[in-house]
Design an enzyme around this catalytic site. Structure first.
Site, PDB file in Angstrom:
ATOM      1  N   HIS A  95       0.836  -1.202   0.000  1.00  0.00           N
ATOM      2  CA  HIS A  95       0.000   0.000   0.000  1.00  0.00           C
ATOM      3  C   HIS A  95       0.868   1.248   0.000  1.00  0.00           C
ATOM      4  O   HIS A  95       2.094   1.159   0.043  1.00  0.00           O
ATOM      5  CB  HIS A  95      -0.984  -0.010   1.170  1.00  0.00           C
ATOM      6  CG  HIS A  95      -0.357   0.137   2.522  1.00  0.00           C
ATOM      7  ND1 HIS A  95       0.394  -0.857   3.114  1.00  0.00           N
ATOM      8  CD2 HIS A  95      -0.380   1.163   3.427  1.00  0.00           C
ATOM      9  CE1 HIS A  95       0.798  -0.459   4.309  1.00  0.00           C
ATOM     10  NE2 HIS A  95       0.354   0.759   4.513  1.00  0.00           N
TER      11      HIS A  95
ATOM     12  N   HIS B  47       1.459   4.032   1.940  1.00  0.00           N
ATOM     13  CA  HIS B  47       2.037   4.848   3.004  1.00  0.00           C
ATOM     14  C   HIS B  47       3.554   4.915   2.895  1.00  0.00           C
ATOM     15  O   HIS B  47       4.213   3.934   2.518  1.00  0.00           O
ATOM     16  CB  HIS B  47       1.601   4.319   4.372  1.00  0.00           C
ATOM     17  CG  HIS B  47       0.164   4.621   4.683  1.00  0.00           C
ATOM     18  ND1 HIS B  47      -0.587   3.896   5.569  1.00  0.00           N
ATOM     19  CD2 HIS B  47      -0.664   5.597   4.201  1.00  0.00           C
ATOM     20  CE1 HIS B  47      -1.808   4.390   5.633  1.00  0.00           C
ATOM     21  NE2 HIS B  47      -1.876   5.421   4.809  1.00  0.00           N
TER      22      HIS B  47
ATOM     23  N   ASP C 208       6.100   4.908   4.843  1.00  0.00           N
ATOM     24  CA  ASP C 208       7.004   3.974   5.512  1.00  0.00           C
ATOM     25  C   ASP C 208       7.031   2.611   4.837  1.00  0.00           C
ATOM     26  O   ASP C 208       7.778   1.726   5.240  1.00  0.00           O
ATOM     27  CB  ASP C 208       6.656   3.830   7.001  1.00  0.00           C
ATOM     28  CG  ASP C 208       5.258   3.306   7.254  1.00  0.00           C
ATOM     29  OD1 ASP C 208       4.329   3.687   6.517  1.00  0.00           O
ATOM     30  OD2 ASP C 208       5.080   2.518   8.203  1.00  0.00           O
ATOM     31  N   HIS C 209       6.249   2.469   3.762  1.00  0.00           N
ATOM     32  CA  HIS C 209       6.247   1.239   2.964  1.00  0.00           C
ATOM     33  C   HIS C 209       6.804   1.453   1.562  1.00  0.00           C
ATOM     34  O   HIS C 209       7.222   0.482   0.919  1.00  0.00           O
ATOM     35  CB  HIS C 209       4.829   0.679   2.868  1.00  0.00           C
ATOM     36  CG  HIS C 209       4.272   0.247   4.189  1.00  0.00           C
ATOM     37  ND1 HIS C 209       4.130  -1.075   4.540  1.00  0.00           N
ATOM     38  CD2 HIS C 209       3.854   0.970   5.254  1.00  0.00           C
ATOM     39  CE1 HIS C 209       3.638  -1.143   5.772  1.00  0.00           C
ATOM     40  NE2 HIS C 209       3.468   0.083   6.220  1.00  0.00           N
TER      41      HIS C 209
ATOM     42  N   HIS D  10      -7.433  -0.408   5.632  1.00  0.00           N
ATOM     43  CA  HIS D  10      -6.380   0.496   6.116  1.00  0.00           C
ATOM     44  C   HIS D  10      -6.190   1.610   5.087  1.00  0.00           C
ATOM     45  O   HIS D  10      -6.176   2.798   5.420  1.00  0.00           O
ATOM     46  CB  HIS D  10      -5.103  -0.310   6.313  1.00  0.00           C
ATOM     47  CG  HIS D  10      -3.933   0.480   6.807  1.00  0.00           C
ATOM     48  ND1 HIS D  10      -3.898   1.042   8.062  1.00  0.00           N
ATOM     49  CD2 HIS D  10      -2.746   0.794   6.220  1.00  0.00           C
ATOM     50  CE1 HIS D  10      -2.748   1.668   8.234  1.00  0.00           C
ATOM     51  NE2 HIS D  10      -2.032   1.537   7.123  1.00  0.00           N
TER      52      HIS D  10
ATOM     53  N   ASP E 248      -0.221  -3.647   6.423  1.00  0.00           N
ATOM     54  CA  ASP E 248      -0.821  -3.127   7.652  1.00  0.00           C
ATOM     55  C   ASP E 248      -2.289  -3.522   7.797  1.00  0.00           C
ATOM     56  O   ASP E 248      -3.048  -2.853   8.507  1.00  0.00           O
ATOM     57  CB  ASP E 248      -0.715  -1.598   7.680  1.00  0.00           C
ATOM     58  CG  ASP E 248       0.705  -1.117   7.931  1.00  0.00           C
ATOM     59  OD1 ASP E 248       1.595  -1.955   8.140  1.00  0.00           O
ATOM     60  OD2 ASP E 248       0.922   0.113   7.906  1.00  0.00           O
TER      61      ASP E 248
ATOM     62  N   HIS F 251       4.751  -4.396  10.940  1.00  0.00           N
ATOM     63  CA  HIS F 251       5.127  -3.655  12.145  1.00  0.00           C
ATOM     64  C   HIS F 251       5.211  -4.584  13.351  1.00  0.00           C
ATOM     65  O   HIS F 251       4.490  -5.581  13.436  1.00  0.00           O
ATOM     66  CB  HIS F 251       4.109  -2.551  12.460  1.00  0.00           C
ATOM     67  CG  HIS F 251       4.115  -1.425  11.486  1.00  0.00           C
ATOM     68  ND1 HIS F 251       4.972  -0.346  11.598  1.00  0.00           N
ATOM     69  CD2 HIS F 251       3.371  -1.206  10.373  1.00  0.00           C
ATOM     70  CE1 HIS F 251       4.745   0.492  10.603  1.00  0.00           C
ATOM     71  NE2 HIS F 251       3.770  -0.007   9.846  1.00  0.00           N
TER      72      HIS F 251
END
Length: 252
Positions: free
Chosen positions: A52, A54, A56-57, A107, A126, A164
């Site tokens: 996805h 975001h 941090d990905h 999410h 996530d 995570h």
């Protein structure tokens, strides 16, 4: 073929799948830590799997693609350099292994998971966590619950590779919801021991999540009773229970 975590940021894991000298990395939010691991292990990056959008990905995707020439496999994400855009129920091949794409909105709306039957592994980003689930940023409660149900349909021995290290916090919440669930208590003790040694609590399995994850058990009487008591109102259906449970966790 081996699967190992690359810890990053405060609690992220980028998952490295390697066969021989070739590797795939899942959700690389930062490039240098991946490049360092590749160099240390003498690996060539074959592909990136993105779940996805975001940062941090995906924060390391462009640099990794530029420096390694790898393929980027991703759901549609605006502004990301993608070589192959995946869609629900598509099957992609890497290293001769088939990865089935599962759309799991909730999410975020474009979120997907990658499931390999032969590896007994699913990379879920996530959406699903060990004894928890992701925050609901874009999807509806009904969408998110449907996504979780799709993952629960996978075989019990499927290893779940979340993005995570949230396990201890999730178990604290799960035990609050179900204080009499001995499986949660036992898991919490085991996971605390792992974290004391700075070891990952992941992967988890579908079988384990079925008995320790309240978000997968929203039809269970104990869950319904706990959420009803917390909200102080009668909840009409499973979607309402899930929504209230997620809201409870948001403020836990």
């Amino acid at each position: 073929m081996t699967i190992e975590p690359i810890p990053a940021f405060n609690d992220n894991y980028f998952w490295l799948i390697n066969q021989g000298q070739q590797a795939i990395v899942v959700d690389p939010g930062e490039a240098n830590v991946v490049l360092s691991r590749l160099e240390n292990q003498g690996l060539t990056l074959h592909a990136i799997f993105v779940t996805h959008k975001h940062y941090d990905h995906i924060g390391g995707v462009e640099q990794l693609k530029a420096e390694t020439g790898c393929q980027v496999i991703s759901p549609p994400i605006e502004g990301l350099s993608m070589d192959h855009v995946v869609h629900d129920n598509e099957t992609i091949s890497a290293f001769g292994e088939a990865f089935h794409v599962i759309a799991v909105p909730g999410h975020t709306l474009e979120h997907v998971a990658y499931f390999s039957e032969s590896l007994k592994a699913c990379f879920v980003g996530d959406t699903l966590f060990s004894s928890g689930c992701g925050r609901m940023f874009e999807g509806t409660p009904e969408q998110f619950l449907t996504s979780l149900k799709r993952l629960v349909e996978l075989p019990d021995d499927t290893k779940i590779y979340c993005a995570h290290e949230y396990t201890l916090a999730n178990l604290d919440f799960a035990l609050t919801v179900e204080p009499k669930n001995s499986a949660i208590s036992l898991k919490l003790a085991k996971m605390k021991a792992l974290r004391t040694e700075n070891k990952p609590t992941l992967p988890t399995t579908i079988g384990d999540e079925k008995i320790t994850n309240p978000f997968l058990r929203t039809k269970e009487a104990d869950i319904v009773e706990a959420v009803t008591a917390h909200t102080g109102r009668t909840l009409s259906d499973e979607v309402a229970v899930f929504h209230a449970l997620r809201s409870w966790k948001d403020n836990f």
